[in-house]
Scaffold this motif. Structure first.
Motif, PDB file in Angstrom:
ATOM      1  N   ALA A  16      45.301 114.767  35.856  1.00  0.00           N
ATOM      2  CA  ALA A  16      44.369 115.218  34.814  1.00  0.00           C
ATOM      3  C   ALA A  16      44.194 114.149  33.741  1.00  0.00           C
ATOM      4  N   PHE A  17      45.318 113.686  33.144  1.00  0.00           N
ATOM      5  CA  PHE A  17      45.142 112.700  32.073  1.00  0.00           C
ATOM      6  C   PHE A  17      44.809 111.319  32.618  1.00  0.00           C
ATOM      7  N   SER A  18      45.157 111.021  33.859  1.00  0.00           N
ATOM      8  CA  SER A  18      44.791 109.720  34.432  1.00  0.00           C
ATOM      9  C   SER A  18      43.289 109.618  34.669  1.00  0.00           C
ATOM     10  N   LEU A  19      42.689 110.712  35.147  1.00  0.00           N
ATOM     11  CA  LEU A  19      41.253 110.694  35.399  1.00  0.00           C
ATOM     12  C   LEU A  19      40.464 110.558  34.105  1.00  0.00           C
ATOM     13  N   ALA A  21      41.601 109.267  31.250  1.00  0.00           N
ATOM     14  CA  ALA A  21      41.860 107.942  30.686  1.00  0.00           C
ATOM     15  C   ALA A  21      41.098 106.860  31.434  1.00  0.00           C
ATOM     16  N   ASP A  22      40.868 107.053  32.743  1.00  0.00           N
ATOM     17  CA  ASP A  22      40.207 106.036  33.557  1.00  0.00           C
ATOM     18  C   ASP A  22      38.701 105.999  33.343  1.00  0.00           C
ATOM     19  N   ARG A  26      34.944 106.838  24.834  1.00  0.00           N
ATOM     20  CA  ARG A  26      35.561 107.362  23.625  1.00  0.00           C
ATOM     21  C   ARG A  26      35.830 108.855  23.791  1.00  0.00           C
ATOM     22  N   ARG A  27      37.057 109.274  23.478  1.00  0.00           N
ATOM     23  CA  ARG A  27      37.437 110.661  23.696  1.00  0.00           C
ATOM     24  C   ARG A  27      37.328 111.501  22.436  1.00  0.00           C
ATOM     25  N   GLY A  28      37.640 110.952  21.284  1.00  0.00           N
ATOM     26  CA  GLY A  28      37.614 111.735  20.066  1.00  0.00           C
ATOM     27  C   GLY A  28      38.766 112.719  20.000  1.00  0.00           C
ATOM     28  N   ALA A  29      38.724 113.601  18.996  1.00  0.00           N
ATOM     29  CA  ALA A  29      39.831 114.535  18.776  1.00  0.00           C
ATOM     30  C   ALA A  29      39.982 115.516  19.928  1.00  0.00           C
ATOM     31  N   PRO A  98      32.138 111.459  39.421  1.00  0.00           N
ATOM     32  CA  PRO A  98      33.163 112.132  40.231  1.00  0.00           C
ATOM     33  C   PRO A  98      34.352 112.613  39.415  1.00  0.00           C
ATOM     34  N   TYR A  99      34.595 112.001  38.234  1.00  0.00           N
ATOM     35  CA  TYR A  99      35.784 112.357  37.465  1.00  0.00           C
ATOM     36  C   TYR A  99      35.540 113.517  36.503  1.00  0.00           C
ATOM     37  N   ARG A 100      34.282 113.870  36.294  1.00  0.00           N
ATOM     38  CA  ARG A 100      33.974 114.825  35.236  1.00  0.00           C
ATOM     39  C   ARG A 100      34.644 116.179  35.450  1.00  0.00           C
TER      40      ARG A 100
END
Length: 300
Positions: A16-19, A21-22, A26-29, A98-100
């Motif tokens: 989950a966090f690898s996808l 992060a890859d 920008r992710r934001g809060a 594909p990662y969404r």
């Protein structure tokens, strides 16, 4: 076998966090919240698996079994919350690819925590324990949304609401720790009555917090904003952070939900006292009552 059951948890949280992060965006809060939830669950599960493999739990067997089961309950709620936050808020900012949806799928899988209960009777397997877990979890979520002090500073009524969340959280957390260490049996026989008084007091405090927070959220005389469009931060297009109006509304909803949990906790302890022997020993603790009844049944 316990470690085998935890392998899907490690794999799903890691994916989950690898996808996310890859993706390289920008992710934001909102994205950082989800990432932190998955990372915490992955690290703690890895530590628990390591302790089990090396059999280090033999140094504290009673506490360890209770801790792992309690953690499984919290991890389920945390991963489920991350799935909801990710799918409802953050996913709308992601480009199609594909990662969404894969990250959210793995988060949903991680929310199903497998653990070997065996013959262990844990506090969180009781109604009282589950209610305490929900109360602390909802309070922790509220703290997450009010981490920005601009929401309540210099407003005494809202500062009172924050104090209520903290005051009610501390005794519940202590109750969980006492039961995890099996120290509740050393407490006086008036412990269930004390729990009932605390639950009833928490209900009254949460009612005041809900009324004040909702009033300052919707009443313009107190600086509130009834409509979301009144908050300029909410109409400046898509952002990676929640605007103040969204945060205040979320806190109000979480306060109402936790109030219902405290009401259920109050009803539970009132019923335990009313059906107990003299309103004391049998209502003292569900696990302790089971042990006493078992010993009396096998005694000559």
């Amino acid at each position: 076998m316990c470690c085998l059951f935890r392998l899907p948890q490690l794999f799903s949280t890691c994916m989950a966090f690898s996808l996310v992060a890859d993706m390289g965006i920008r992710r934001g809060a909102l994205g950082n919240w989800s990432m932190s939830f998955w990372c915490v669950c992955f690290v703690v599960t890895l530590v628990i698996s390591t302790v089990d493999l090396r059999e280090l739990w033999s140094r504290f067997p009673y506490f360890w079994s209770n801790f792992t089961i309690t953690y499984a309950c919290y991890a389920t709620l945390i991963c489920l919350s991350a799935s909801i936050i990710y799918s409802i808020t953050y996913v709308q900012f992601l480009p199609y690819g594909p990662y969404r949806d894969q990250a959210n799928a793995f988060s949903c899988i991680a929310s199903v925590n497998w653990y070997d209960r065996g013959d262990v009777t844990c506090y969180v397997h009781t109604v009282a324990g589950l209610l305490k877990v929900l109360e602390t979890f909802m309070a922790g979520f509220i703290f997450t949304f009010i981490i920005n002090t601009s929401l309540y500073l210099h407003q005494p009524a809202l500062e009172w609401c924050v104090a209520v969340y903290s005051i009610c959280f501390i005794p519940v957390a202590l109750a969980i720790l006492l039961n995890l260490g099996k120290w509740q049996c050393r407490l006086p026989s008036l412990y269930p009555i004390f729990q009932l008084v605390l639950s009833l007091l928490s209900v009254l405090l949460y009612v005041s917090a809900l009324v004040l927070w909702a009033l300052y959220q919707s009443n313009e005389e107190f600086g509130g904003q009834l409509q979301r469009s009144s908050d300029m931060g909410c109409i400046n297009g898509l952002t990676y952070t929640l605007c103040f109006w969204d945060r205040k509304l979320t806190v109000a909803i979480l306060t109402a939900v936790n109030l219902l949990v405290y009401v259920a906790d109050t009803v539970y302890w009132a019923r335990q006292i009313s059906v107990g022997t003299g309103g004391q020993s049998s209502a003292r603790d569900p696990l302790h009552s089971q042990e006493v009844s078992l010993q009396s049944s096998v005694s000559p």
